[in-house]
Design an enzyme around this catalytic site. Structure first.
Site, mmCIF file in Angstrom:
data_model
loop_
_atom_site.group_PDB
_atom_site.id
_atom_site.type_symbol
_atom_site.label_atom_id
_atom_site.label_comp_id
_atom_site.label_asym_id
_atom_site.label_seq_id
_atom_site.Cartn_x
_atom_site.Cartn_y
_atom_site.Cartn_z
ATOM 1 C CD GLU A 4 -0.727 0.639 -2.914
ATOM 2 O OE1 GLU A 4 -1.392 0.813 -3.966
ATOM 3 O OE2 GLU A 4 -0.126 -0.418 -2.669
ATOM 4 C CB SER A 24 -4.089 2.117 -6.203
ATOM 5 O OG SER A 24 -4.047 3.015 -5.111
ATOM 6 C CD GLU A 84 -14.304 -0.047 -10.870
ATOM 7 O OE1 GLU A 84 -14.414 1.135 -10.499
ATOM 8 O OE2 GLU A 84 -13.595 -0.395 -11.834
ATOM 9 C CB SER A 135 -7.661 7.466 -15.193
ATOM 10 O OG SER A 135 -7.994 6.679 -14.085
ATOM 11 C CB SER A 191 -10.935 -1.449 -19.424
ATOM 12 O OG SER A 191 -9.893 -1.397 -18.481
#
Lengths: 364, 386
Positions: B371, B369, B244, B129, B161
């Site tokens: 969505e 996400s 993932e 990202s 992360s």
């Protein structure tokens, strides 16, 4: 450990799916509705021809001796087609019960005719307030007070109770069965009656799963065709997300229904809880999928002309049939609060868990 | 369909259980996101796991695994969570980059990176990202400029992360400056202590620094570090994202153990709970069970040679929503005590539910996400128009 259906199971279900795709389209349903006939005789003849009446009846009683897991995909296909005729209730629930008491001389000839496809058998079970398809049945099993009666349908004075689902034929019984119609069932009756409930709930769940998928399929088809603002409405995220959400519900009801079918044991609390979980999850999925399908169809979805309401109404009916959410949640609670939990028990039965010595602790 | 374990599978479970009982630390380790000490304690645990060849049981033996099927992996996970073993500090490596390396890496790359990943010697962060490339990942701008035998990396990565203490990162870079969108991207591995790398911790909703920004200024890495071909980065990242969301990241045992703990919490507080809470507790147990059954069904299919497709997206939506519902139920049982953090003298062990609740809120966001997942289901599974 192998969570796959066999090729044979898939093929048998595919045969039923193909037959229903030919003979049980919404246009066929509408024709039946207009005719006002209790069943489509040609379709029922084709179903009888497949020889599935004795699917779950033991081989030594003249059936095919199949297991619930062999029948679960067939029940799903019946839901997907909103089949009006009682394949599931007759072959999946009533006939195996009748076979369990066929030692009685009065039951054996009825079973023989039913296995030959000459008649269907309807069942009044205490779990359900009404009898489905009593008018077209050749015989009626009435279970009450730990006795199982075999009566002629007209002797029970069946009174039609109209369902919102135009293809459900529900009846209350005006006359209790005469004492001399009780079958000599012996000690096995309780177990056979319990098993009938488990099959009823399981196959209702399977039908609900089929209904849910059909509702999503119908809505996806419509959303791809219906154009507004110069593009198909299904290109809008608001519509996509409604349908994806319903599909997720289906995806996580399906393996529960299949796992319940794979290990149906009415005497085992874990199996009973899984059947109930299957019924709850499939009813939830069907409820959401059908309401979503109405919404995606817009005003058409609220019309009699669009077929969605057939599935919505069948879903509503089956959600309460063979135990409503309250009944089934209580059965899940019995397992959750009374036996050890944890990932290692996913496929356990109560007997195996008793060996772990942790009953009731609720901790893994 | 046979939903019973074979004698061999049962023996395997017993073997895992025995090892876990002998090796899992008696006291929980300090958080790997809160301090270097906690991070290193988790690295030591990875070393212990690897010494027992339990690091990744599905990996080939040559890379420290056991070459086992996915059903055995599920059994392993069940015993792992049952034993209360530590969270996997190297999950970005072992669950995401590892399978990607095995599918797309050269033999030399596998030999260089997999054993060090398995042993915990190198702990990985994900650097995909960017501030302007979140759900729209194809908008990445961070550049990989080819310079002889090297790439020179520059740009701004974010929401990585474990990056605060990790050793390496795998990043998506634009290697063709003239390219747009999905084309001209490459997946490149870089050490987080390389000259020109600056890692800036980001405080999370729970106050810990579980993720970070990575600022890259002329970071030089050999072209050997590129996974797959130049310009193939998008395709490879999508495969990684499948791993993932699909199976590895969230094995079902995690939720079944959490649901069992929720039942225990409910039992301990039964008098103050209403019927709606009881129904929510039952739903949590059922949902965790449904997720497990679904993953077993998928594992059976994959073990028989099948492939995972858009169902990875249904999994991700289901577990993330289930996790939130489960923790919300726990907080409702705790009532007015729910707001206490771990340091509060009256909190006790129950404060873990609040931590878990905060973390659950990230579930519908990371790994793509929800969505975006719903778009994927609608377009690839249901066939709705783009």
């Amino acid at each position: 450990m192998d969570f796959r259906f066999t090729e044979q199971q898939e093929m048998m279900a595919e045969t039923v799916r193909a037959l229903l795709a030919d003979l049980c389209q919404p246009a066929d349903l509408r024709r039946l509705m207009r005719a006002g006939a209790p069943r489509d005789t040609a379709r029922w003849a084709a179903i009888v021809e497949m020889g599935l009446a004795g699917a779950l009846v033991p081989e030594d009683s003249g059936g095919l001796g199949l297991a619930p897991v062999d029948f679960v995909l067939i029940a799903q296909a019946c839901g997907h087609a909103a089949l009006p005729e009682p394949l599931v209730e007759n072959a999946g629930v009533a006939l195996p019960l009748l076979a369990a008491v066929a030692d009685d001389a009065r039951a054996a000839p009825v079973l023989a005719r039913a296995l030959a496809g000459e008649i269907t058998v309807a069942l009044k079970h205490p779990a359900n307030p009404f009898v489905a398809d009593a008018d077209t049945a050749g015989a009626l099993l009435v279970l009450d007070d730990d006795r199982l009666h075999l009566v002629a349908p007209e002797a029970a004075a069946p009174l039609r109770q109209q369902s919102a689902d135009p293809f459900r034929r529900l009846f209350s019984l005006g006359r209790p069965p005469a004492p001399d119609t009780a079958l000599t069932a012996g000690r096995g009756l309780r177990a056979a009656a319990d098993a009938a409930f488990e099959r009823g709930a399981l196959f209702a769940a399977a039908q609900l799963l089929g209904i849910a998928q059909r509702a999503v399929d119908l809505a996806v088809g419509y959303a791809g065709e219906r154009t507004q603002f110069g593009r198909p409405i299904g290109a809008n995220q608001a519509v996509k997300h409604l349908l994806s959400t319903a599909q997720v519900k289906i995806a996580f009801a399906r393996p529960v229904v299949h796992a319940a079918a794979a290990r149906l044991d009415p005497s085992d609390v874990v199996s009973r809880a899984r059947v109930s979980h299957a019924k709850l999850a499939a009813a939830d999925a069907a409820d959401l999928a059908c309401r979503t399908a109405v919404q995606v169809h817009g005003a058409m979805g609220y019309s009699w002309e669009v077929d969605v309401h057939f599935f919505l109404k069948r879903a509503l009916a089956l959600a309460g049939w063979w135990g409503d959410a309250h009944v089934h949640r209580a059965r899940v609670a019995e397992r959750v609060f009374g036996h050890p939990l944890g990932a290692e028990h996913t496929f356990a039965d109560a007997a195996a868990m008793a060996g772990t010595g942790a009953a009731g602790s609720g901790r893994p | 369909m046979d939903l019973t374990y074979t004698p061999q599978e049962r023996a395997f479970r017993a073997e895992v259980r025995a090892w876990m009982e002998a090796n899992v630390p008696a006291a929980p380790l300090p958080s790997f996101d809160a301090s270097r000490a906690g991070f290193e304690a988790h690295r030591a645990w990875e070393r212990t796991l690897n010494a027992g060849r339990w690091g990744m049981v599905t990996w080939p033996q040559a890379y420290g695994g056991r070459g086992l099927d996915l059903v055995r992996w599920l059994i392993f996970e069940e015993e792992y969570w049952r034993a209360g073993a530590p969270l996997r500090v190297n999950q970005n490596g072992i669950f995401l980059l590892g399978p990607t390396l095995m599918e797309f890496g050269t033999e030399a790359q596998k030999a260089r990176f997999l054993p060090a990943m398995a042993s915990g010697a190198e702990i990985w962060a994900q650097a995909w990202s960017e501030p302007q490339a979140g759900s729209d990942l194809a908008a990445v701008r961070a550049a990989a400029r080819r310079d002889g035998a090297d790439y020179v990396l520059s740009g701004h990565k974010i929401w990585s992360s474990r990056a605060v203490f990790a050793d390496w990162a795998f990043g998506l870079f634009r290697s063709d400056p003239a390219s747009e969108r999905h084309r001209g991207l490459s997946l490149i591995l870089f050490p987080l202590d390389a000259p020109g790398v600056r890692v800036q911790p980001i405080a999370q909703i729970d106050g810990e620094t579980g993720f970070a920004e990575i600022l890259l200024e002329d970071v030089r890495v050999p072209a050997f570090n590129r996974l797959g071909g130049d310009g193939e980065g998008w395709r490879i990242c999508m495969a990684t994202a499948g791993f993932e969301r699909g199976l590895m990241l969230r094995s079902p045992a995690r939720y079944q153990v959490a649901a069992a703990r929720l039942v225990a919490l409910y039992r301990a507080n039964r008098e103050t709970c209403g019927p709606e809470t009881r129904a929510a507790v039952l739903q949590a147990v059922m949902d965790a069970d449904a997720y497990a059954l679904s993953i077993y069904a998928t594992a059976s299919r994959l073990d028989a040679g099948g492939a995972i497709g858009a169902e990875a997206s249904t999994n991700k939506i289901f577990w993330s929503e289930m996790d939130i519902a489960l923790h919300r139920t726990a907080l409702s049982i705790l009532g007015a005590r729910a707001e206490l953090v771990r340091d509060a003298p009256a909190a006790g062990a129950d404060a873990g539910w609040l931590d878990g609740y905060f973390f659950s809120l990230a579930g519908p966001i990371y790994a793509g996400s929800n969505e975006i997942q719903k778009n994927i289901i609608a377009e690839r599974m249901l066939g709705l128009p783009r």
